[in-house]
Design a protein around this motif. Sequence first.
Motif, PDB file in Angstrom:
ATOM      1  N   GLU A 188     -22.099  35.110  97.494  1.00 21.24           N
ATOM      2  CA  GLU A 188     -23.341  34.616  96.905  1.00 21.24           C
ATOM      3  C   GLU A 188     -23.802  33.342  97.602  1.00 21.24           C
ATOM      4  O   GLU A 188     -24.995  33.050  97.673  1.00 21.24           O
ATOM      5  N   THR A 189     -22.848  32.542  98.077  1.00 21.26           N
ATOM      6  CA  THR A 189     -23.148  31.338  98.840  1.00 21.26           C
ATOM      7  C   THR A 189     -22.099  31.195  99.926  1.00 21.26           C
ATOM      8  O   THR A 189     -20.944  31.610  99.746  1.00 21.26           O
ATOM      9  N   THR A 190     -22.472  30.648 101.060  1.00 19.86           N
ATOM     10  CA  THR A 190     -21.506  30.393 102.126  1.00 19.86           C
ATOM     11  C   THR A 190     -21.452  28.905 102.455  1.00 19.86           C
ATOM     12  O   THR A 190     -20.944  28.512 103.496  1.00 19.86           O
ATOM     13  N   ARG A 191     -21.957  28.078 101.542  1.00 22.06           N
ATOM     14  CA  ARG A 191     -21.937  26.632 101.764  1.00 22.06           C
ATOM     15  C   ARG A 191     -20.722  26.022 101.072  1.00 22.06           C
ATOM     16  O   ARG A 191     -20.581  26.098  99.847  1.00 22.06           O
ATOM     17  N   TYR A 192     -19.853  25.403 101.863  1.00 22.60           N
ATOM     18  CA  TYR A 192     -18.643  24.794 101.329  1.00 22.60           C
ATOM     19  C   TYR A 192     -18.930  23.420 100.735  1.00 22.60           C
ATOM     20  O   TYR A 192     -19.776  22.676 101.224  1.00 22.60           O
ATOM     21  N   SER A 193     -18.205  23.091  99.680  1.00 20.98           N
ATOM     22  CA  SER A 193     -18.328  21.794  99.026  1.00 20.98           C
ATOM     23  C   SER A 193     -17.258  20.853  99.569  1.00 20.98           C
ATOM     24  O   SER A 193     -16.055  21.117  99.420  1.00 20.98           O
ATOM     25  N   PHE A 194     -17.696  19.759 100.174  1.00 21.38           N
ATOM     26  CA  PHE A 194     -16.762  18.766 100.695  1.00 21.38           C
ATOM     27  C   PHE A 194     -15.927  18.183  99.560  1.00 21.38           C
ATOM     28  O   PHE A 194     -14.714  17.976  99.700  1.00 21.38           O
ATOM     29  N   ALA A 195     -16.556  17.935  98.413  1.00 21.59           N
ATOM     30  CA  ALA A 195     -15.842  17.345  97.275  1.00 21.59           C
ATOM     31  C   ALA A 195     -14.764  18.288  96.741  1.00 21.59           C
ATOM     32  O   ALA A 195     -13.643  17.864  96.429  1.00 21.59           O
ATOM     33  N   SER A 214      -5.762  16.579 106.769  1.00 17.55           N
ATOM     34  CA  SER A 214      -7.042  15.945 107.063  1.00 17.55           C
ATOM     35  C   SER A 214      -8.180  16.923 106.816  1.00 17.55           C
ATOM     36  O   SER A 214      -8.011  18.140 106.943  1.00 17.55           O
ATOM     37  N   LEU A 215      -9.335  16.382 106.455  1.00 18.98           N
ATOM     38  CA  LEU A 215     -10.552  17.174 106.242  1.00 18.98           C
ATOM     39  C   LEU A 215     -11.697  16.494 106.967  1.00 18.98           C
ATOM     40  O   LEU A 215     -11.947  15.303 106.760  1.00 18.98           O
ATOM     41  N   THR A 216     -12.392  17.242 107.805  1.00 19.88           N
ATOM     42  CA  THR A 216     -13.541  16.718 108.540  1.00 19.88           C
ATOM     43  C   THR A 216     -14.741  17.616 108.285  1.00 19.88           C
ATOM     44  O   THR A 216     -14.629  18.840 108.319  1.00 19.88           O
ATOM     45  N   ASP A 217     -15.877  16.988 108.027  1.00 20.90           N
ATOM     46  CA  ASP A 217     -17.126  17.721 107.813  1.00 20.90           C
ATOM     47  C   ASP A 217     -18.046  17.431 108.993  1.00 20.90           C
ATOM     48  O   ASP A 217     -18.440  16.290 109.203  1.00 20.90           O
ATOM     49  N   PRO A 223     -14.701  12.329 108.040  1.00 21.17           N
ATOM     50  CA  PRO A 223     -13.267  12.631 107.999  1.00 21.17           C
ATOM     51  C   PRO A 223     -12.555  12.024 106.790  1.00 21.17           C
ATOM     52  O   PRO A 223     -12.879  10.925 106.338  1.00 21.17           O
ATOM     53  N   VAL A 224     -11.585  12.720 106.278  1.00 19.39           N
ATOM     54  CA  VAL A 224     -10.704  12.242 105.221  1.00 19.39           C
ATOM     55  C   VAL A 224      -9.293  12.660 105.609  1.00 19.39           C
ATOM     56  O   VAL A 224      -9.088  13.765 106.110  1.00 19.39           O
ATOM     57  N   ARG A 225      -8.319  11.786 105.387  1.00 18.54           N
ATOM     58  CA  ARG A 225      -6.944  12.124 105.741  1.00 18.54           C
ATOM     59  C   ARG A 225      -6.019  11.723 104.598  1.00 18.54           C
ATOM     60  O   ARG A 225      -6.153  10.625 104.042  1.00 18.54           O
ATOM     61  N   PHE A 226      -5.098  12.605 104.241  1.00 12.61           N
ATOM     62  CA  PHE A 226      -4.152  12.346 103.165  1.00 12.61           C
ATOM     63  C   PHE A 226      -2.734  12.514 103.675  1.00 12.61           C
ATOM     64  O   PHE A 226      -2.437  13.451 104.414  1.00 12.61           O
TER      65      PHE A 226
END
Length: 398
Positions: A188-195, A214-217, A223-226
């Motif tokens: 239905e949607t192909t847009r990912y939520s960064f949150a 890590s997560l990069t948009d 970028p976010v890194r854990f």
Amino acid sequence: MTESDNPSRPADGNQIAYDGSQIQILEARESIRRRPGMYIGSIGERGLHQLVYEVVGYAVDEHVAGHADAIDVTITADGGMRVADNGRGLPVEPEESTGRSAVELVLTELSFGSGPRSRHHVSGGLSGLGMCVVNALSDRLSVEVRRDGFRWTQEYERGVALAPLTRHEATTGHGTTIVFRPDAGIFETTRYSFATLTERLRELAFLNAGLAVSLTDERPERPVRFRHEDGLRKFVTHLNPYPVAPVHSPAIGFASESGDGTVRAQVALQWNTGPRQEIRTFANSTRTLEGGAHEEGFLTSLTAVLNDHARRQRLLPADDGEPARELTAEEVRGGLVAVVSVTLADPVFEGSTRSRLRNAEAGDCVRDAVREHLDDWLERHPGEAAAIIRHIVNTATG
């Protein structure tokens, strides 16, 4: 008997044949694409994000087995996903009966890789089927494997290989990179939520100490890194209500393994002065929203250990001539924030949403861990132990 009385013939007299030719046997790819909700829960935003979690789940398995310590997740500029790990790399050798590479079997066969497994080979996804599901529900998918001294690649379109696995230049690296773009004709949607992805990846870093996630948009780059060496205790700190007013500090944390080595339990907990409570449970890094055997084992043992300690130290009030009162499981939960995580080879869940864990051995492992480690902690920290008991009693009677 009249013709209309014959149960093998419809009332209008038109015979409908029913034989083996009418039974459809669907290939894995066709079955997944026809009924995607059976495999990922929905074709909405929840199912879309589940595709990412399935690929990340494979990389987490590599970490649990001791072969990976980093996962990099990227939302690409065109709306696709890239998941890279530094594990061993998917196996590339050909399968004897078909001649196809092991990579291709992982990405196309639902039954590939089944068999006895230990705690060190667990699945945080759909019982090891996730890679095949992701491939079938993507309009494009590419895999790059760094293994056995070479770089290997293969590309797929809607689950169908465009060419055999190809060997490229030599490399000393190791790991797997999966790049995929969800099929817009299915979702239905192909847009990912960064949150949404941030929350889940942070959670995985808490649950798997020492794993860097890590997560990069790239829409634009963000970028976010854990990485959390003291994962579950940090998780509890993260979940604590604000403003933070702990009854004791730091959070209590411990881990234990079953005698036969098939289950590992990790527990962290902390009481706060407020009445708010939260207990989060996980099996193979998957949230079990309805709890199950591991949560029941935790609460049962937690209540028993606290009551035993309180009786030994005479911390519970008692009327003249009457035995001291008993803390109930509900009272013990007052102001408690806890995380209970188990890893096991063959989790059994209730319902298609995988929300409740049934494995009795997981409950036994958690119960034994709490009995051993929490009792020891209470004995070694008498002041904090007394404060916890007072808090539970005051919250219950307040």
